[in-house]
Design a protein around this motif. Structure first.
Motif, mmCIF file in Angstrom:
data_model
loop_
_atom_site.group_PDB
_atom_site.id
_atom_site.type_symbol
_atom_site.label_atom_id
_atom_site.label_comp_id
_atom_site.label_asym_id
_atom_site.label_seq_id
_atom_site.Cartn_x
_atom_site.Cartn_y
_atom_site.Cartn_z
ATOM 1 N N ILE B 46 47.337 25.609 -3.315
ATOM 2 C CA ILE B 46 47.075 25.915 -1.899
ATOM 3 C C ILE B 46 47.891 27.146 -1.481
ATOM 4 N N GLN B 94 48.209 30.689 7.212
ATOM 5 C CA GLN B 94 47.346 29.816 6.406
ATOM 6 C C GLN B 94 47.627 28.393 6.870
ATOM 7 N N THR B 95 46.637 27.786 7.523
ATOM 8 C CA THR B 95 46.917 26.477 8.102
ATOM 9 C C THR B 95 45.635 25.664 8.220
ATOM 10 N N PRO B 96 45.720 24.343 7.994
ATOM 11 C CA PRO B 96 44.536 23.502 8.197
ATOM 12 C C PRO B 96 44.398 23.236 9.693
ATOM 13 N N TYR B 98 42.925 21.166 11.478
ATOM 14 C CA TYR B 98 42.971 19.800 12.038
ATOM 15 C C TYR B 98 44.399 19.376 12.391
ATOM 16 N N THR B 111 38.316 21.959 9.894
ATOM 17 C CA THR B 111 38.744 21.514 8.564
ATOM 18 C C THR B 111 37.670 20.613 7.963
ATOM 19 N N ASN B 151 38.708 25.663 0.150
ATOM 20 C CA ASN B 151 38.331 24.281 0.389
ATOM 21 C C ASN B 151 38.920 23.472 -0.760
ATOM 22 N N SER B 152 39.427 22.300 -0.438
ATOM 23 C CA SER B 152 40.074 21.470 -1.467
ATOM 24 C C SER B 152 39.064 20.681 -2.293
ATOM 25 N N GLU B 239 39.009 13.508 4.095
ATOM 26 C CA GLU B 239 39.013 14.923 3.711
ATOM 27 C C GLU B 239 38.012 15.129 2.570
ATOM 28 N N ALA B 242 37.634 19.592 2.708
ATOM 29 C CA ALA B 242 38.562 20.171 3.685
ATOM 30 C C ALA B 242 38.615 21.695 3.587
ATOM 31 N N LEU B 244 39.990 25.378 4.495
ATOM 32 C CA LEU B 244 41.254 26.020 4.868
ATOM 33 C C LEU B 244 40.939 27.398 5.451
ATOM 34 N N HIS B 245 41.795 27.869 6.315
ATOM 35 C CA HIS B 245 41.544 29.156 6.966
ATOM 36 C C HIS B 245 42.759 30.065 6.965
#
Lengths: 362, 362
Positions: B46, B94-96, B98, B111, B151-152, B239, B242, B244-245
């Motif tokens: 990540i 860089q943060t989720p 949600y 998310t 995306n995870s 999730e 999920a 990510l942005h």
């Protein structure tokens, strides 16, 4: 060499000025390339991926690096795109590399072998499993370098005039199908047909062929096959996760500044994401329209899938015995596939199946 | 405006010279940004996505646009990454998203909501289904603009000290779980726990909590939870895909040359592809090691999945009644999901399930 300075003919700036004003002097070269695609403009998602790629490169370089896209036939026919790159007739091509398995069988894995990995796992193998290195090794004699740029996802199995209920129903069937899928099906008695796209409809209508495969609902709809061959089969196991590439002439690639190589790689990944995102946005509604128009959806029955799977293993093993590079690539692919399937069944596939079970209940 | 000219303080080139030598005068500005991540460096896939993103931007600009990455806590704590962007403490994070549903519930869909779309379909909704527009509308009050970057895939359901056989087994369970998944599970009697990452192991060991969820095998392995809570459940339905942005301060974003905006978007897509490709390359072996080390894999039993699914629908509907933006975003997501699931069951999922059936047979 991180920084390059290109002086155009008419520039009247001395070296001293360049040193004094570095922020201004680090211009990037102006480059114009021609891209030949193996696809017609009517396939607006696949061909659109080439256009999107070219636009991304222009956007990232303030239009200094311009790639003009040409549809199949405008410069060379679709099947000759790689040759056009080898001979530097064009600098770059959008082409499915399995078109060229007659010259180098290992290129099958550059697109994806029958019953090979799916969309997501192909990408992982390409970037982290040695896929890019193996496929670029296969491209060396063609003086070409491949950049991954998209994937169709699992394609459909095509349009059939009659239902396929057992492997025996495949015997003698005249099926318009290209590449390795056709070779495998020939083992089961199918007679693969090579017919230009524009003539498939009338061949199906007249019954001079029995079936034809193409891509997926959105592209297939435009050709109208459902009117003359209503059974729409899935899945297209010969293209379970078909990768597409931008193939660059090796010398042209090596001559690019590192910056431009990076921009091409990133534009390839970004335009590749665009492609599958776009397909997923248009295929569902197209499939609904096809079904409303009379298409009858059918899964290949299990005995047919089993026969095709076994014929595929036999075919791939036969080629591996003859070609060391094919064998090496197959072993890499198969080992990677085994690993990713072990994990995907746990989280991703279990989740997908649960969502689908809820969706079916409405 | 396609071409921009940036003169640095010391440049001594007059306007006339600029016109005479356009290839030289179109330098790109030198920019340095700071990126704060919500993740520690130990999550090397990540956090590595942020590093890859920064490298791609540097590569595409000859190092003129430099983004320095900082792990959670180096500038601000992980949960304050968005605030740091809003206040322009940093330019990018860089943060989720949600993480911020307490302030704006619609960000859950940025998310991914519980039982929401999978990896592939999230991307399609983001780019072609209105997802990006809706989520950026939700970010307006935060003065922030989101770029999709990874995306995870479907995550795991976490580590449990005891088996979960019926929904009753969830009652009173102290479960370390963040975000909306915790809110849903609270309806079923779970007591969500907020514990810093470094303290989870000892809390599980002592039994002061009963379960903890994190990401997937590769990341989970490092924390060693399998030694103190051996039941490893799947799937992480909260999730399921999920996103990510990279979240950019709106003013900083608007001030960028179009070229740099394009480069950030493309680097986001390319680093996002890197992320899932990398996860798929490391998760399978990690899962095998975990199982060899004593982890016992368990699927959440159907009655538990059903109870969670129903609690999720209730929870999402309750929020939709209170928040018009959440309602609008939910309706967009749900309608898109219905469409993509209709198609994915035909080709992609049928193909995946067939490959898995063959892999299980060996």
């Amino acid at each position: 060499m991180k920084r390059r300075t290109f002086l155009k003919g008419g520039a009247v700036v001395g070296a001293t000025t360049l040193v004094a004003a570095p922020a201004i002097a680090q211009g990037s070269p102006e480059i114009k390339w021609r891209l030949t695609s193996s696809f017609p403009k009517s396939l607006d998602t696949i061909y659109g991926t080439a256009q999107t790629f070219a636009k991304y490169v222009a956007d990232a370089t303030e239009n200094k690096f311009q790639i003009q896209t040409f549809a199949a036939g405008e410069i060379v026919p679709g099947l000759q795109a790689l040759d056009a790159v080898s001979t530097a007739t064009v600098e770059i091509a959008q082409t499915p590399l399995y078109f060229y398995i007659g010259k180098e069988p290992a290129l099958a894995y550059a697109t994806g072998a029958p019953f090979g990995m799916n969309h997501r796992h192909q990408g992982s193998w390409w970037s982290f499993g040695g896929g890019a290195e193996l496929c670029n090794e296969a491209l060396k004699p063609f003086k070409a370098h491949a950049i991954l740029c998209g994937n169709s996802g699992t394609q459909m199995g095509g349009w059939f005039r009659k239902e396929i209920k057992t492997p025996d129903d495949l015997k003698g069937l005249k099926f318009r199908i290209a590449g390795m899928g056709g070779h495998v099906l020939a083992k089961l008695g199918i007679v693969p047909q090579q017919i230009a796209g524009g003539e498939v409809y009338s061949a199906l209508e007249k019954g001079s062929i029995d079936a034809a495969e193409f891509v997926g609902p959105y592209d297939d709809e435009k050709l109208g096959f459902y009117k003359v061959a209503k059974y729409y089969y899935f899945p297209g196991w010969w293209e379970g996760g078909a990768m597409l590439h931008m193939v660059v002439n090796e010398e042209k690639w090596s001559a690019l500044p590192k910056q431009y190589q990076a921009i091409l790689n990133q534009a390839g990944a970004a335009a590749g994401a665009w492609m599958i995102e776009k397909y997923d946005s248009v295929n569902p509604a197209a499939l609904k329209r096809l079904v409303a128009g009379g298409a009858e959806l059918r899964a290949f029955p299990q005995p047919v899938m089993e026969a095709c799977y076994q014929a595929t293993q036999d075919h791939l093993n036969e080629i591996a015995e003859k070609s060391p590079l094919f064998k090496k690539t197959k072993e890499s692919h198969d080992a990677y596939m085994k690993e990713v399937l072990f994990y995907t069944q746990i989280a991703e596939n279990y989740y997908d199946n649960y969502l689908l079970s809820k969706a079916r209940k409405g």
